[in-house]
Design a protein around this motif. Structure first.
Motif, PDB file in Angstrom:
ATOM      1  N   HIS A   1       0.837  -1.203   0.000  1.00 34.28           N
ATOM      2  CA  HIS A   1       0.000   0.000   0.000  1.00 34.28           C
ATOM      3  C   HIS A   1       0.872   1.252   0.000  1.00 34.28           C
ATOM      4  O   HIS A   1       0.619   2.208  -0.747  1.00 34.28           O
ATOM      5  CB  HIS A   1      -0.935  -0.024   1.219  1.00 34.28           C
ATOM      6  N   GLU A   2       1.906   1.252   0.833  1.00 34.78           N
ATOM      7  CA  GLU A   2       2.835   2.391   0.880  1.00 34.78           C
ATOM      8  C   GLU A   2       3.480   2.618  -0.486  1.00 34.78           C
ATOM      9  O   GLU A   2       3.561   3.747  -0.981  1.00 34.78           O
ATOM     10  CB  GLU A   2       3.932   2.136   1.920  1.00 34.78           C
ATOM     11  N   ILE A   3       3.936   1.528  -1.099  1.00 30.64           N
ATOM     12  CA  ILE A   3       4.614   1.626  -2.389  1.00 30.64           C
ATOM     13  C   ILE A   3       3.639   2.072  -3.480  1.00 30.64           C
ATOM     14  O   ILE A   3       3.977   2.880  -4.349  1.00 30.64           O
ATOM     15  CB  ILE A   3       5.277   0.283  -2.743  1.00 30.64           C
ATOM     16  N   ALA A   4       2.397   1.558  -3.419  1.00 35.01           N
ATOM     17  CA  ALA A   4       1.382   1.967  -4.401  1.00 35.01           C
ATOM     18  C   ALA A   4       1.137   3.466  -4.328  1.00 35.01           C
ATOM     19  O   ALA A   4       0.953   4.131  -5.357  1.00 35.01           O
ATOM     20  CB  ALA A   4       0.079   1.203  -4.156  1.00 35.01           C
TER      21      ALA A   4
ATOM     22  N   GLU B   1      16.064  -1.433  -4.094  1.00 34.98           N
ATOM     23  CA  GLU B   1      15.258  -1.282  -5.304  1.00 34.98           C
ATOM     24  C   GLU B   1      14.673  -2.627  -5.747  1.00 34.98           C
ATOM     25  O   GLU B   1      13.574  -2.678  -6.299  1.00 34.98           O
ATOM     26  CB  GLU B   1      16.097  -0.669  -6.432  1.00 34.98           C
ATOM     27  N   ASN B   2      15.402  -3.710  -5.511  1.00 36.15           N
ATOM     28  CA  ASN B   2      14.879  -5.036  -5.866  1.00 36.15           C
ATOM     29  C   ASN B   2      13.625  -5.347  -5.066  1.00 36.15           C
ATOM     30  O   ASN B   2      12.662  -5.938  -5.578  1.00 36.15           O
ATOM     31  CB  ASN B   2      15.941  -6.112  -5.628  1.00 36.15           C
ATOM     32  N   THR B   3      13.635  -4.951  -3.776  1.00 35.18           N
ATOM     33  CA  THR B   3      12.448  -5.167  -2.939  1.00 35.18           C
ATOM     34  C   THR B   3      11.276  -4.356  -3.474  1.00 35.18           C
ATOM     35  O   THR B   3      10.142  -4.848  -3.544  1.00 35.18           O
ATOM     36  CB  THR B   3      12.743  -4.777  -1.479  1.00 35.18           C
ATOM     37  N   VAL B   4      11.543  -3.118  -3.839  1.00 37.58           N
ATOM     38  CA  VAL B   4      10.482  -2.277  -4.420  1.00 37.58           C
ATOM     39  C   VAL B   4       9.950  -2.920  -5.686  1.00 37.58           C
ATOM     40  O   VAL B   4       8.730  -2.976  -5.901  1.00 37.58           O
ATOM     41  CB  VAL B   4      11.017  -0.866  -4.737  1.00 37.58           C
ATOM     42  N   ARG B   5      10.845  -3.432  -6.516  1.00 42.16           N
ATOM     43  CA  ARG B   5      10.443  -4.045  -7.784  1.00 42.16           C
ATOM     44  C   ARG B   5       9.553  -5.265  -7.541  1.00 42.16           C
ATOM     45  O   ARG B   5       8.530  -5.463  -8.235  1.00 42.16           O
ATOM     46  CB  ARG B   5      11.692  -4.439  -8.571  1.00 42.16           C
ATOM     47  N   ARG B   6       9.887  -6.080  -6.538  1.00 40.61           N
ATOM     48  CA  ARG B   6       9.069  -7.265  -6.244  1.00 40.61           C
ATOM     49  C   ARG B   6       7.678  -6.859  -5.749  1.00 40.61           C
ATOM     50  O   ARG B   6       6.667  -7.434  -6.145  1.00 40.61           O
ATOM     51  CB  ARG B   6       9.770  -8.137  -5.190  1.00 40.61           C
ATOM     52  N   HIS B   7       7.641  -5.863  -4.853  1.00 40.44           N
ATOM     53  CA  HIS B   7       6.342  -5.384  -4.364  1.00 40.44           C
ATOM     54  C   HIS B   7       5.519  -4.790  -5.506  1.00 40.44           C
ATOM     55  O   HIS B   7       4.297  -4.971  -5.559  1.00 40.44           O
ATOM     56  CB  HIS B   7       6.545  -4.334  -3.267  1.00 40.44           C
ATOM     57  N   ARG B   8       6.184  -4.089  -6.383  1.00 38.66           N
ATOM     58  CA  ARG B   8       5.496  -3.475  -7.524  1.00 38.66           C
ATOM     59  C   ARG B   8       4.850  -4.535  -8.408  1.00 38.66           C
ATOM     60  O   ARG B   8       3.693  -4.403  -8.832  1.00 38.66           O
ATOM     61  CB  ARG B   8       6.507  -2.648  -8.324  1.00 38.66           C
TER      62      ARG B   8
ATOM     63  N   ASN C   1      11.391   3.816  -8.758  1.00 34.62           N
ATOM     64  CA  ASN C   1      11.796   2.770  -7.812  1.00 34.62           C
ATOM     65  C   ASN C   1      12.897   3.244  -6.864  1.00 34.62           C
ATOM     66  O   ASN C   1      12.874   2.967  -5.663  1.00 34.62           O
ATOM     67  CB  ASN C   1      12.276   1.533  -8.569  1.00 34.62           C
ATOM     68  N   GLY C   2      13.878   3.966  -7.424  1.00 30.45           N
ATOM     69  CA  GLY C   2      14.995   4.431  -6.600  1.00 30.45           C
ATOM     70  C   GLY C   2      14.551   5.382  -5.512  1.00 30.45           C
ATOM     71  O   GLY C   2      15.009   5.290  -4.360  1.00 30.45           O
ATOM     72  N   LYS C   3      13.660   6.300  -5.841  1.00 29.07           N
ATOM     73  CA  LYS C   3      13.154   7.259  -4.857  1.00 29.07           C
ATOM     74  C   LYS C   3      12.334   6.561  -3.778  1.00 29.07           C
ATOM     75  O   LYS C   3      12.419   6.905  -2.595  1.00 29.07           O
ATOM     76  CB  LYS C   3      12.298   8.324  -5.554  1.00 29.07           C
ATOM     77  N   ILE C   4      11.537   5.576  -4.179  1.00 25.29           N
ATOM     78  CA  ILE C   4      10.732   4.826  -3.206  1.00 25.29           C
ATOM     79  C   ILE C   4      11.644   4.079  -2.246  1.00 25.29           C
ATOM     80  O   ILE C   4      11.439   4.092  -1.027  1.00 25.29           O
ATOM     81  CB  ILE C   4       9.785   3.843  -3.923  1.00 25.29           C
ATOM     82  N   ALA C   5      12.658   3.418  -2.806  1.00 25.39           N
ATOM     83  CA  ALA C   5      13.610   2.660  -1.976  1.00 25.39           C
ATOM     84  C   ALA C   5      14.285   3.565  -0.955  1.00 25.39           C
ATOM     85  O   ALA C   5      14.425   3.210   0.220  1.00 25.39           O
ATOM     86  CB  ALA C   5      14.648   1.985  -2.870  1.00 25.39           C
ATOM     87  N   LYS C   6      14.670   4.757  -1.391  1.00 20.74           N
ATOM     88  CA  LYS C   6      15.343   5.706  -0.502  1.00 20.74           C
ATOM     89  C   LYS C   6      14.413   6.163   0.610  1.00 20.74           C
ATOM     90  O   LYS C   6      14.819   6.258   1.773  1.00 20.74           O
ATOM     91  CB  LYS C   6      15.837   6.898  -1.312  1.00 20.74           C
TER      92      LYS C   6
END
Length: 357
Positions: free
Chosen positions: A305-308, A328-335, A317-322
């Motif tokens: 939900h946070e990532i969405a 960024e890989n974690t963000v990519r998997r959640h995405r 992705n990079g900004k979300i990870a930061k």
């Protein structure tokens, strides 16, 4: 006859008179003047980044969603971008047929997800060069599909418009070069949030339309003078005293505020200049509840939900990870998980779901 007449030259003269290179809103006001004197349906004014792609666009007659889509997905796919040109360009005014067939154009993401959403079809681009003759930006104008495209006369007019704007734009970049680059990079991931840009004394340099509209929800007066008082008396004390960078406007819990420092080195000097960017976002509690309920019903986890939410606001992705202190890989998997649960394949579909709530 395909030659310029007296009225055309008069319009070009009036356009030149209205351009103000010392105005921080030079790009936006240039577009307004172009559409005022010439019969185009829309316009855009991008800069060229150090990779040769167009970024930091200012738009006229574009809807907000298509702006976000372009900034996040289409800027590297822009066939007019210098980085995507495999030939020497001798012309300064370009149209689609300089690059591809209209069948290829109609199947492009740039057309289907951005231009067609604004009822634009024909595009002409006027290239702008700097003192070193490298491309520094461009002005794009658009016609709707029911037009006959760009006539020979219009192309001559556009070449003249380019000559006029190029000179003024070089002056503008000379004045605002350091600040505009950093501000542009910051703003790239902030659309469509409202923003006020201030100098080191918190004097307002720029306020965008989104910020004005958001502040109208909570302030009885949205004049520059009154907003500066709000900044100095309410926002600034919290920031200085408690070091807060993200908080709600006092007594208005649905107005979220964040502050960024923009420290730049002055041109031709060893001195550093501090600017402040104050961002505003209005959060409708009712809409937030409906959005949360929808996420929960689709099996979206709290982290997803946070990532969405970050994705919906245009963060990469990079900004979300930061921001979330994850990889960024974690963000990519959640995405990927979010896309699967919502049965979508692109960010603009996520925005469409949110807008329909």
């Amino acid at each position: 006859m395909n030659i310029l007449d007296k009225q055309d030259y008069q319009n070009l003269l009036e356009l030149s008179k209205e351009l103000a290179p010392m105005d921080i809103n030079f790009q936006e006001k240039s577009l307004q003047s172009i559409l005022k004197y010439f019969n185009f349906s829309g316009a855009a004014f991008p800069l060229v980044d150090n990779k040769g792609y167009y970024h930091s666009l200012v738009y006229a007659n574009f809807n907000q969603l298509s702006r976000v889509i372009y900034n996040n997905y289409c800027y590297e796919q822009d066939f007019f971008a210098p980085a995507n040109c495999n030939k020497n360009l001798h012309e300064t005014v370009l149209t689609i047929d300089n690059f591809m067939t209209f069948e290829e154009y109609e199947s492009s993401t740039l057309y289907t997800d951005v231009l067609s959403q604004n009822n634009f079809y024909y595009e002409a681009l006027v290239l702008l060069k700097g003192k070193t003759k490298k491309y520094i930006g461009a002005v794009a104008v658009y016609h709707k599909k029911n037009s006959i495209g760009f006539t020979k006369k219009e192309k001559i007019i556009l070449k003249e418009i380019g000559n006029i704007i190029e000179t003024h734009f070089q002056i503008h970049l000379h004045i605002y070069n350091n600040m505009s680059t950093i501000t542009a990079n910051t703003l790239l991931h902030r659309l469509p949030i409202g923003m006020i840009l201030c100098d080191s004394n918190f004097k307002i340099l720029q306020i965008n339309n989104e910020a004005t509209n958001i502040l109208k929800l909570s302030l009885e007066d949205v004049s520059i003078k009154y907003i500066e008082q709000i900044i100095k008396n309410k926002i600034l004390p919290l920031h200085i005293k408690y070091g807060l960078k993200h908080y709600s406007l006092q007594n208005k819990n649905n107005i979220q505020i964040s502050i960024d420092h923009l420290i730049t080195k002055a041109e031709n000097s060893s001195n550093y200049i501090t600017y402040y960017a104050i961002f505003f976002q209005y959060n409708s509690q009712e809409k937030d509840r409906a959005w949360s309920n929808l996420m929960e019903s689709k099996g979206i986890t709290k982290r997803e939900h946070e990532i969405a939410n970050f994705l919906r606001m245009g963060y990469c992705n990079g900004k979300i990870a930061k921001n979330l202190h994850i990889s960024e890989n974690t963000v990519r998997r959640h995405r990927e998980s979010i896309y699967k649960k919502l049965n979508i394949t692109r960010i603009n579909q996520l925005n469409i779901i949110y807008e329909k709530i």
